[in-house]
Scaffold this motif. Structure first.
Motif, short mmCIF file in Angstrom:
data_model
loop_
_atom_site.label_atom_id
_atom_site.label_comp_id
_atom_site.label_asym_id
_atom_site.label_seq_id
_atom_site.Cartn_x
_atom_site.Cartn_y
_atom_site.Cartn_z
N GLN A 53 0.83 -1.20 0.00
CA GLN A 53 0.00 0.00 0.00
C GLN A 53 0.88 1.26 0.00
N ASP A 54 1.96 1.23 0.77
CA ASP A 54 2.91 2.35 0.77
C ASP A 54 3.44 2.62 -0.63
N GLY B 297 1.03 4.49 -2.52
CA GLY B 297 1.02 5.88 -2.03
C GLY B 297 2.21 6.67 -2.58
N HIS B 298 3.38 6.04 -2.59
CA HIS B 298 4.57 6.73 -3.10
C HIS B 298 4.39 7.09 -4.57
N TYR C 218 2.20 10.24 -4.64
CA TYR C 218 2.92 11.48 -4.30
C TYR C 218 3.71 11.96 -5.52
N ARG D 231 8.74 12.66 2.33
CA ARG D 231 7.68 11.79 2.81
C ARG D 231 8.00 10.32 2.50
N GLU E 106 8.96 6.85 5.07
CA GLU E 106 8.21 5.61 5.10
C GLU E 106 9.04 4.40 4.65
N PHE F 120 10.97 1.58 6.99
CA PHE F 120 10.22 0.41 7.48
C PHE F 120 10.33 -0.74 6.48
N HIS F 121 10.34 -0.41 5.20
CA HIS F 121 10.39 -1.44 4.16
C HIS F 121 11.69 -2.24 4.24
#
Lengths: 330, 103
Positions: free
Chosen positions: A89-90, A93-94, A97, A169, A173, A176-177
């Motif tokens: 999902q990230d 989102g990336h 952006y 941003r 995030e 974490f990956h």
């Protein structure tokens, strides 16, 4: 502001003299380390370079959802499934952006996606490799996201502000990956079976060299590098970033207990860096050129997702039109 | 929320919205990015998915990008520079006796 909708003022005819003055002022701002915003004057080549780079980056995030998405239904535990869902999902989102940042340069979302779907635009060649085992998901987090972070951190200081803001941003995030990937591998290496350890080593063997290629061609062969450095779009050269990645990863591999598949990899006391073997650039260019193991499959999956979703996009717009018309009549 | 059927009918692309997020109670909403959405309700919902996946917010505003009126960057000097010579607007302009200088 991210809006491109305001950028509708008619362009005035300018003389060559005025253009030269604008160019001079732009160069001075770049030299002073100032940020360029969406509505500021910029050379056409700077604009084109950014659209190409930011959209390629966005496409990579979107296509990058596919190799890992493949494993969501097969994740070994509920915990790993939840983590993988959040990560994929990230990536989506990336991509969003970055598309928004590219759109500030006067292109539309549909144009950007069309370029991806017709094969005109590129995405990172790493996503044209298959994810054959569960260990591949961990290795993508550790090596592929690790390389991406190395590449992306300097972009937080990119001269084009909407891109820099998106990157801040994303980098926040992305950490974490990488960590979840290392963690998944570490569990298998320290508490797993012999077969699981072999699976991890096999995944490392397959992903190591493609990960090194993620930094792009060697500096001497990198066509856009010099101009991008001048413009503050690129801050550190391909080869320097690659070296940094090798140095960091060699140590992590020792902790993990895997062998990086390069007999020439060793610490060079004199240079203060690891030496490493020659990269097969013929393979890189082959995959970039469309002939990697999964190029056709990835693009076909992506195009099918877009086409199959068309009725949803149209229905949502039709619904809003109906609602707005009713409201105006009331 | 006022609709704009003409704009929505103009093309197949969902309109662009600007997203503002209040990171916690007591702070103001801050612009954090933009997204495409078919209508206001969907824009709020998508903004939640795109911009607040890690508890970044407690409240979201969205506004159609074409509804925003902004100053022209070309007028930047004319608009904002005259403030540079009005240093007396700042408390540091005034030198007071040491005994009361922390007022």
């Amino acid at each position: 502001m991210y809006t491109q909708a305001m950028d509708t003022a008619p362009r005035e005819e300018r003389s060559a003299l005025e253009d030269a003055a604008l160019q001079q002022r732009f160069d001075a701002r770049i030299d002073a380390g100032e940020f360029i915003e969406a509505k500021d004057w910029m050379p056409e080549h700077y604009r084109k370079t950014l659209v190409r780079q930011i959209s390629q980056h966005a496409h990579s995030e979107i296509v990058g959802m596919l190799p890992e998405g493949h494993w969501i239904t097969r994740a070994p535990t509920l915990k790993r499934k939840a983590i993988l869902l959040a990560k994929v999902q990230d990536e989506g989102g990336h991509g969003l952006y970055l598309y928004a940042a590219a759109e500030t340069l006067g292109t539309s979302r549909d144009q950007l996606l069309d370029a991806l779907h017709t094969g005109k635009a590129k995405y990172s060649s790493i996503f044209n490799y298959p994810t054959l085992s569960w260990a591949d998901v961990g290795v993508i987090g550790w090596l592929v996201d690790g390389a991406a972070i190395m590449n992306q951190v300097p972009l937080c200081r990119c001269s084009y502000a909407p891109y820099a803001r998106a990157m801040v941003r994303i980098c926040r995030e992305e950490s974490f990956h990488q960590r979840q990937g290392f963690d998944a591998l570490h569990v298998m290496m320290t508490r797993g079976t012999e077969a699981q350890r072999a699976m991890v080593q096999d995944a490392v063997d397959r992903w190591w060299w493609p990960s090194l290629m993620m930094f792009g061609p060697p500096d001497a062969a990198s066509t856009h590098s010099e101009q991008s450095m001048r413009w503050g779009i690129k801050r550190i050269s391909n080869d320097d970033l690659r070296q940094k990645f090798v140095d960091a990863t060699a140590e992590q591999a020792r902790v993990l207990g895997v062998t990086l598949p390069d007999p020439d990899l060793k610490w060079n006391e004199q240079r203060g860096h690891h030496d490493f073997g020659a990269i097969d650039w013929a393979e890189f260019w082959r995959v970039v050129g469309g002939d990697g193991p999964c190029n056709r499959e990835r693009l076909a999956t992506r195009v099918a997702a877009w086409d199959d979703g068309a009725w949803v996009r149209e229905a949502a717009l039709a619904h809003e039109r109906k609602r707005a018309t009713k409201e105006m009549a009331a | 929320m006022s609709g704009n059927p003409d704009a929505a009918a103009a093309g197949g692309e969902w309109p662009l919205w600007e997203v503002f997020v209040r990171s916690k109670a007591g702070l103001d909403h801050k612009h954090c990015g933009s997204l495409h959405a078919p209508d206001a309700k969907a824009a709020v919902q998508l903004a939640r998915e795109v911009y607040t996946r890690r508890q970044e917010g407690t409240s979201i505003w969205v506004v159609r990008s074409d509804q925003i009126v902004a100053s022209d960057p070309g007028d930047k000097d004319m608009y904002f520079d005259p403030m540079a010579d009005k240093v007396y607007r700042h408390p540091t302009f005034y030198e007071l006796p040491d005994a009361v200088n922390h007022m």
